[in-house]
Motif scaffolding. Structure first.
Motif, PDB file in Angstrom:
ATOM      1  N   LYS A   1       0.822  -1.205   0.000  1.00  0.00           N
ATOM      2  CA  LYS A   1       0.000   0.000   0.000  1.00  0.00           C
ATOM      3  C   LYS A   1       0.862   1.264   0.000  1.00  0.00           C
ATOM      4  CE  LYS A   1      -4.322  -1.261  -0.044  1.00  0.00           C
ATOM      5  NZ  LYS A   1      -5.252  -0.787  -1.108  1.00  0.00           N
ATOM      6  N   LEU A   2       2.020   1.187   0.609  1.00  0.00           N
ATOM      7  CA  LEU A   2       2.955   2.315   0.581  1.00  0.00           C
ATOM      8  C   LEU A   2       3.341   2.630  -0.865  1.00  0.00           C
ATOM      9  CD1 LEU A   2       5.020   4.321   1.781  1.00  0.00           C
ATOM     10  CD2 LEU A   2       6.564   2.377   2.121  1.00  0.00           C
ATOM     11  N   ALA A   3       3.639   1.590  -1.618  1.00  0.00           N
ATOM     12  CA  ALA A   3       3.990   1.778  -3.029  1.00  0.00           C
ATOM     13  C   ALA A   3       2.815   2.379  -3.801  1.00  0.00           C
ATOM     14  CB  ALA A   3       4.401   0.445  -3.647  1.00  0.00           C
ATOM     15  N   MET A   4       1.602   1.885  -3.543  1.00  0.00           N
ATOM     16  CA  MET A   4       0.431   2.404  -4.238  1.00  0.00           C
ATOM     17  C   MET A   4       0.163   3.858  -3.867  1.00  0.00           C
ATOM     18  SD  MET A   4      -0.650   0.111  -6.318  1.00  0.00           S
ATOM     19  CE  MET A   4      -2.231   0.815  -6.774  1.00  0.00           C
ATOM     20  N   ALA A   5       0.386   4.198  -2.609  1.00  0.00           N
ATOM     21  CA  ALA A   5       0.174   5.582  -2.173  1.00  0.00           C
ATOM     22  C   ALA A   5       1.166   6.521  -2.860  1.00  0.00           C
ATOM     23  CB  ALA A   5       0.305   5.677  -0.660  1.00  0.00           C
ATOM     24  N   GLN A   6       2.410   6.078  -3.008  1.00  0.00           N
ATOM     25  CA  GLN A   6       3.396   6.894  -3.733  1.00  0.00           C
ATOM     26  C   GLN A   6       2.976   7.051  -5.190  1.00  0.00           C
ATOM     27  OE1 GLN A   6       5.303   8.585  -2.106  1.00  0.00           O
ATOM     28  NE2 GLN A   6       6.652   7.520  -0.684  1.00  0.00           N
ATOM     29  N   ARG A   7       2.417   6.003  -5.785  1.00  0.00           N
ATOM     30  CA  ARG A   7       1.881   6.079  -7.148  1.00  0.00           C
ATOM     31  C   ARG A   7       0.802   7.158  -7.229  1.00  0.00           C
ATOM     32  NH1 ARG A   7       0.204   1.887 -10.334  1.00  0.00           N
ATOM     33  NH2 ARG A   7       2.392   1.333 -10.389  1.00  0.00           N
ATOM     34  N   LYS A   8      -0.110   7.135  -6.252  1.00  0.00           N
ATOM     35  CA  LYS A   8      -1.201   8.105  -6.241  1.00  0.00           C
ATOM     36  C   LYS A   8      -0.688   9.534  -6.096  1.00  0.00           C
ATOM     37  CE  LYS A   8      -4.915   5.421  -6.407  1.00  0.00           C
ATOM     38  NZ  LYS A   8      -5.960   5.549  -7.457  1.00  0.00           N
ATOM     39  N   ARG A   9       0.462   9.675  -5.465  1.00  0.00           N
ATOM     40  CA  ARG A   9       1.057  11.013  -5.297  1.00  0.00           C
ATOM     41  C   ARG A   9       1.805  11.455  -6.558  1.00  0.00           C
ATOM     42  NH1 ARG A   9       4.825  11.255  -0.376  1.00  0.00           N
ATOM     43  NH2 ARG A   9       4.557  13.513  -0.681  1.00  0.00           N
ATOM     44  N   GLY A  10       1.871  10.581  -7.558  1.00  0.00           N
ATOM     45  CA  GLY A  10       2.581  10.916  -8.784  1.00  0.00           C
ATOM     46  C   GLY A  10       4.065  10.660  -8.704  1.00  0.00           C
ATOM     47  N   LYS A  11       4.517  10.012  -7.645  1.00  0.00           N
ATOM     48  CA  LYS A  11       5.941   9.716  -7.463  1.00  0.00           C
ATOM     49  C   LYS A  11       6.219   8.315  -8.027  1.00  0.00           C
ATOM     50  CE  LYS A  11       6.533  12.715  -3.436  1.00  0.00           C
ATOM     51  NZ  LYS A  11       7.514  13.611  -4.057  1.00  0.00           N
ATOM     52  N   HIS A  12       6.274   8.225  -9.342  1.00  0.00           N
ATOM     53  CA  HIS A  12       6.314   6.911  -9.996  1.00  0.00           C
ATOM     54  C   HIS A  12       7.642   6.180  -9.806  1.00  0.00           C
ATOM     55  CE1 HIS A  12       2.440   7.765 -11.617  1.00  0.00           C
ATOM     56  NE2 HIS A  12       2.864   8.842 -12.276  1.00  0.00           N
ATOM     57  N   LEU A  13       8.749   6.903  -9.795  1.00  0.00           N
ATOM     58  CA  LEU A  13      10.034   6.239  -9.552  1.00  0.00           C
ATOM     59  C   LEU A  13      10.122   5.720  -8.123  1.00  0.00           C
ATOM     60  CD1 LEU A  13      12.783   8.317 -11.417  1.00  0.00           C
ATOM     61  CD2 LEU A  13      11.967   6.016 -11.930  1.00  0.00           C
ATOM     62  N   VAL A  14       9.621   6.508  -7.184  1.00  0.00           N
ATOM     63  CA  VAL A  14       9.590   6.060  -5.783  1.00  0.00           C
ATOM     64  C   VAL A  14       8.693   4.835  -5.664  1.00  0.00           C
ATOM     65  CG1 VAL A  14       9.007   6.697  -3.411  1.00  0.00           C
ATOM     66  CG2 VAL A  14      10.035   8.395  -4.945  1.00  0.00           C
ATOM     67  N   ALA A  15       7.544   4.890  -6.325  1.00  0.00           N
ATOM     68  CA  ALA A  15       6.626   3.747  -6.297  1.00  0.00           C
ATOM     69  C   ALA A  15       7.302   2.498  -6.872  1.00  0.00           C
ATOM     70  CB  ALA A  15       5.364   4.077  -7.085  1.00  0.00           C
ATOM     71  N   ALA A  16       8.005   2.661  -8.002  1.00  0.00           N
ATOM     72  CA  ALA A  16       8.700   1.521  -8.611  1.00  0.00           C
ATOM     73  C   ALA A  16       9.694   0.914  -7.628  1.00  0.00           C
ATOM     74  CB  ALA A  16       9.417   1.963  -9.883  1.00  0.00           C
ATOM     75  N   SER A  17      10.414   1.767  -6.918  1.00  0.00           N
ATOM     76  CA  SER A  17      11.378   1.293  -5.935  1.00  0.00           C
ATOM     77  C   SER A  17      10.686   0.540  -4.802  1.00  0.00           C
ATOM     78  CB  SER A  17      12.165   2.486  -5.383  1.00  0.00           C
ATOM     79  OG  SER A  17      13.078   2.071  -4.388  1.00  0.00           O
ATOM     80  N   GLU A  18       9.536   1.035  -4.367  1.00  0.00           N
ATOM     81  CA  GLU A  18       8.802   0.382  -3.272  1.00  0.00           C
ATOM     82  C   GLU A  18       8.203  -0.952  -3.724  1.00  0.00           C
ATOM     83  OE1 GLU A  18       9.166   1.241  -0.395  1.00  0.00           O
ATOM     84  OE2 GLU A  18       9.426   3.421  -0.261  1.00  0.00           O
ATOM     85  N   PHE A  19       7.732  -1.028  -4.955  1.00  0.00           N
ATOM     86  CA  PHE A  19       7.233  -2.311  -5.470  1.00  0.00           C
ATOM     87  C   PHE A  19       8.374  -3.319  -5.587  1.00  0.00           C
ATOM     88  CE2 PHE A  19       3.595   0.187  -7.374  1.00  0.00           C
ATOM     89  CZ  PHE A  19       2.606  -0.465  -6.649  1.00  0.00           C
ATOM     90  N   LYS A  20       9.526  -2.853  -6.040  1.00  0.00           N
ATOM     91  CA  LYS A  20      10.685  -3.739  -6.126  1.00  0.00           C
ATOM     92  C   LYS A  20      11.068  -4.255  -4.741  1.00  0.00           C
ATOM     93  CE  LYS A  20      15.523  -3.939  -7.597  1.00  0.00           C
ATOM     94  NZ  LYS A  20      16.693  -3.161  -8.044  1.00  0.00           N
ATOM     95  N   ARG A  21      11.048  -3.360  -3.756  1.00  0.00           N
ATOM     96  CA  ARG A  21      11.372  -3.772  -2.388  1.00  0.00           C
ATOM     97  C   ARG A  21      10.390  -4.838  -1.904  1.00  0.00           C
ATOM     98  NH1 ARG A  21      11.813   0.948  -0.458  1.00  0.00           N
ATOM     99  NH2 ARG A  21      14.076   1.066  -0.566  1.00  0.00           N
ATOM    100  N   PHE A  22       9.133  -4.683  -2.251  1.00  0.00           N
ATOM    101  CA  PHE A  22       8.120  -5.681  -1.869  1.00  0.00           C
ATOM    102  C   PHE A  22       8.483  -7.051  -2.434  1.00  0.00           C
ATOM    103  CE2 PHE A  22       4.371  -8.211  -2.524  1.00  0.00           C
ATOM    104  CZ  PHE A  22       3.627  -8.045  -1.366  1.00  0.00           C
TER     105      PHE A  22
END
Length: 284
Positions: free
Chosen positions: A74-95
């Motif tokens: 959900k942290l990754a999805m929330a970053q996606r919703k904030r428009g922070k796509h590179l951060v989201a990609a990093s969080e999905f990778k960490r998952f």
């Protein structure tokens, strides 16, 4: 001296007041479950920035706690919703790296690729994110061929490949406009070889025919025949692969031109060959 001490006291008081204000913004929760619940609540209400803070709060209790995996996703999805796509990609990778046995690993891989897809710009700009998205979508498909998201991944790959083909096509057109015929032919042919299954394929083949005719026209005589033949070759490929293309009428005109000029060049070469042979016999 007394003034200096008094000033210092005021300064510490001011810092303390600021710290108190800052402290009042701290999140409150009794454990990872409550932090996760509050994070979900904020996520659903659209306050993604606050949701991120709560999900990070869950992870402060260790990445092995009961709610940690869902919080990371959900942290990754929330970053996606904030428009922070590179951060989201990093969080999905960490998952995917930490929770390898989770049922959501495949979805996290898809969403990581999707993060780069969402960063893909218009075709004229740098396409590094498009290429990364294609690579990651393909990896997802290879590893999870029966997943329900595979059709969507394939559709997005096709869309991104079409964008890359469009960029190549535009580059070749630019070389044509600048009358850089060799570069134009090379880029058109490369575009077709790399993206033969996109909607730009017949366009790039027509471009190859057109630019090879122009390239041959401006070449020295001993190179002309070879380049007219290349124009004819790509015309034949166009008609074989795209018999219903709306571009065929223009391609046929170019084919006729290339064929006529090739015959003329070959006749000139034959005449020159006969003249050389006659001169050789006469000198004996």
């Amino acid at each position: 001296m007394r003034l200096s001490v008094f000033t210092s006291i005021l300064l510490f008081a001011f810092v303390g007041a600021v710290g108190g204000c800052s402290g009042s913004e701290r999140l409150t929760y009794d454990g990872p479950k409550e932090a996760y619940t509050k994070g979900i609540s904020q996520f659903e209400e659209g306050d993604y920035k606050l949701a991120v803070r709560f999900f990070r709060g869950v992870l402060e209790y260790g990445r092995g706690n009961k709610w940690a995996a869902n919080a990371q996703y959900k942290l990754a999805m929330a970053q996606r919703k904030r428009g922070k796509h590179l951060v989201a990609a990093s969080e999905f990778k960490r998952f995917t790296e930490i929770y390898r046995n989770s049922a959501k690993v495949a979805e996290a891989q898809f969403e990581r690729a999707n993060s780069y897809y969402l960063r893909s710009p218009m075709y004229r700009l740098d396409q590094s994110d498009s290429r990364q998205a294609i690579s990651l979508f393909q990896l997802f498909i290879d590893q999870h061929p029966n997943h329900r998201l595979v059709p969507e991944a394939e559709k997005k790959i096709d869309e991104l490949r079409a964008k890359l083909a469009h960029k190549k096509y535009a580059a070749a057109q630019l070389y044509e406009q600048r009358e850089m015929w060799q570069a134009a032919t090379e880029v058109y042919v490369d575009a077709f070889n790399k993206y033969p299954d996109t909607k730009w394929a017949d366009e790039v083949l027509l471009g190859a025919v057109r630019s090879y005719v122009q390239y041959a026209d401006r070449s020295i005589q001993k190179k002309q025949a070879e380049r007219y033949r290349k124009a004819i070759k790509y015309y034949n490929r166009l008609t074989q692969l795209f018999p219903e293309s709306k571009l065929l009428s223009r391609a046929e005109e170019l084919y006729s031109e290339a064929q006529r000029k090739l015959e003329r060049v070959q006749a000139q070469e034959d005449e020159q060959s006969l003249a050389r042979d006659g001169g050789s016999r006469g000198s004996r």
